[in-house]
Write a protein that holds these residues in place. Sequence first.
Motif, PDB file in Angstrom:
ATOM      1  N   TYR A   1     -12.606  62.604   0.876  1.00 21.49           N
ATOM      2  CA  TYR A   1     -12.536  61.144   0.910  1.00 21.49           C
ATOM      3  C   TYR A   1     -12.560  60.593   2.330  1.00 21.49           C
ATOM      4  CZ  TYR A   1     -10.869  61.883  -3.865  1.00 21.49           C
ATOM      5  OH  TYR A   1     -10.732  62.288  -5.155  1.00 21.49           O
ATOM      6  N   ASP A   2     -11.956  61.315   3.273  1.00 23.43           N
ATOM      7  CA  ASP A   2     -11.896  60.776   4.630  1.00 23.43           C
ATOM      8  C   ASP A   2     -13.246  60.835   5.346  1.00 23.43           C
ATOM      9  OD1 ASP A   2     -12.025  63.489   5.233  1.00 23.43           O
ATOM     10  OD2 ASP A   2     -10.095  63.552   6.255  1.00 23.43           O
ATOM     11  N   THR A   3     -14.276  61.398   4.711  1.00 25.67           N
ATOM     12  CA  THR A   3     -15.626  61.366   5.281  1.00 25.67           C
ATOM     13  C   THR A   3     -16.451  60.214   4.714  1.00 25.67           C
ATOM     14  OG1 THR A   3     -16.630  62.854   3.634  1.00 25.67           O
ATOM     15  CG2 THR A   3     -15.611  63.877   5.589  1.00 25.67           C
TER      16      THR A   3
ATOM     17  N   ILE B   1     -14.734  64.565 -10.730  1.00 22.31           N
ATOM     18  CA  ILE B   1     -13.351  65.025 -10.652  1.00 22.31           C
ATOM     19  C   ILE B   1     -12.773  64.502  -9.342  1.00 22.31           C
ATOM     20  CG2 ILE B   1     -11.800  67.005 -10.551  1.00 22.31           C
ATOM     21  CD1 ILE B   1     -13.807  68.559 -12.193  1.00 22.31           C
ATOM     22  N   PHE B   2     -11.818  63.599  -9.462  1.00 25.23           N
ATOM     23  CA  PHE B   2     -11.137  63.044  -8.297  1.00 25.23           C
ATOM     24  C   PHE B   2      -9.891  63.882  -8.047  1.00 25.23           C
ATOM     25  CE2 PHE B   2     -13.662  59.529  -9.836  1.00 25.23           C
ATOM     26  CZ  PHE B   2     -14.168  58.979  -8.664  1.00 25.23           C
ATOM     27  N   GLU B   3     -10.008  64.858  -7.124  1.00 25.47           N
ATOM     28  CA  GLU B   3      -8.876  65.696  -6.750  1.00 25.47           C
ATOM     29  C   GLU B   3      -8.061  64.964  -5.689  1.00 25.47           C
ATOM     30  OE1 GLU B   3     -10.615  69.377  -5.510  1.00 25.47           O
ATOM     31  OE2 GLU B   3     -11.474  69.767  -7.466  1.00 25.47           O
ATOM     32  N   ASP B   4      -7.020  65.623  -5.186  1.00 23.46           N
ATOM     33  CA  ASP B   4      -6.153  64.998  -4.199  1.00 23.46           C
ATOM     34  C   ASP B   4      -6.921  64.558  -2.959  1.00 23.46           C
ATOM     35  OD1 ASP B   4      -3.764  64.167  -2.907  1.00 23.46           O
ATOM     36  OD2 ASP B   4      -3.551  66.124  -1.971  1.00 23.46           O
ATOM     37  N   GLU B   5      -7.780  65.408  -2.417  1.00 24.95           N
ATOM     38  CA  GLU B   5      -8.484  65.103  -1.177  1.00 24.95           C
ATOM     39  C   GLU B   5     -10.000  65.076  -1.316  1.00 24.95           C
ATOM     40  OE1 GLU B   5      -7.223  67.571   2.055  1.00 24.95           O
ATOM     41  OE2 GLU B   5      -5.108  67.335   1.550  1.00 24.95           O
ATOM     42  N   TYR B   6     -10.536  65.390  -2.509  1.00 26.49           N
ATOM     43  CA  TYR B   6     -11.980  65.530  -2.694  1.00 26.49           C
ATOM     44  C   TYR B   6     -12.466  64.812  -3.946  1.00 26.49           C
ATOM     45  CZ  TYR B   6     -11.741  69.505   0.538  1.00 26.49           C
ATOM     46  OH  TYR B   6     -11.550  70.304   1.630  1.00 26.49           O
ATOM     47  N   LEU B   7     -13.735  64.392  -3.888  1.00 23.91           N
ATOM     48  CA  LEU B   7     -14.479  63.994  -5.080  1.00 23.91           C
ATOM     49  C   LEU B   7     -15.459  65.123  -5.342  1.00 23.91           C
ATOM     50  CD1 LEU B   7     -15.766  62.210  -7.271  1.00 23.91           C
ATOM     51  CD2 LEU B   7     -17.120  61.144  -5.472  1.00 23.91           C
ATOM     52  N   GLU B   8     -15.464  65.627  -6.578  1.00 29.34           N
ATOM     53  CA  GLU B   8     -16.369  66.718  -6.927  1.00 29.34           C
ATOM     54  C   GLU B   8     -17.128  66.339  -8.190  1.00 29.34           C
ATOM     55  OE1 GLU B   8     -16.344  71.526  -7.088  1.00 29.34           O
ATOM     56  OE2 GLU B   8     -14.455  70.511  -7.446  1.00 29.34           O
TER      57      GLU B   8
END
Length: 192
Positions: A133-135, A103-110
Amino acid sequence: MQTFTLMRPSVAASRSSAQIARSSGGPTRALFSNFKLPSFGGTASSKLAKRETIIPDPSYNIPAVLLGTAGASHFLLGNDIAAGISGILGVFLAVQASRVKFIFEDEYLEVVIGEQKVKSENAFVGGENRWKYDTFVNWEFWWPGFPVLVYFKETQTKPEGQIHFFPLIFNGKQVYEVMVERCGSSKNSGPK
């Protein structure tokens, strides 16, 4: 040599530097108190538009290749051990392709399991299967022409970086496009 002042001449002429320093907290603050930056229609605190959540479609390419290899190993080569290993792995990945979701959310991949999107703890390193994503330090597809694995390294789990490998049991084109959009370009996996 020409010098520039940021104060309006009328203000500078009517007040001495001692008056400016006493009344406004210092000469530097007074110099810039009348200076305004141009506005470009937004503020520093305004947020970017939220990106839509994307769940790539499952892909059965890798399970199909493994099951085909199992059949060829058994019928053409008579190698039942290779056929058994390929067949079991092919069936396992086919089942996982129908269950596991990126699941590609706005700020996360889960990574979740099933239609109910059950969250699970990472069996290898602990913690949630959810990363900002920024990590992400880097990500790659192996092999870009026929992607089999997706790899990424992130610093959220461990400061020195944690590596993750997933079989690409999702639509590779969808995953690639979202990863480029949200994580930036990969170092080596450009489209071929």
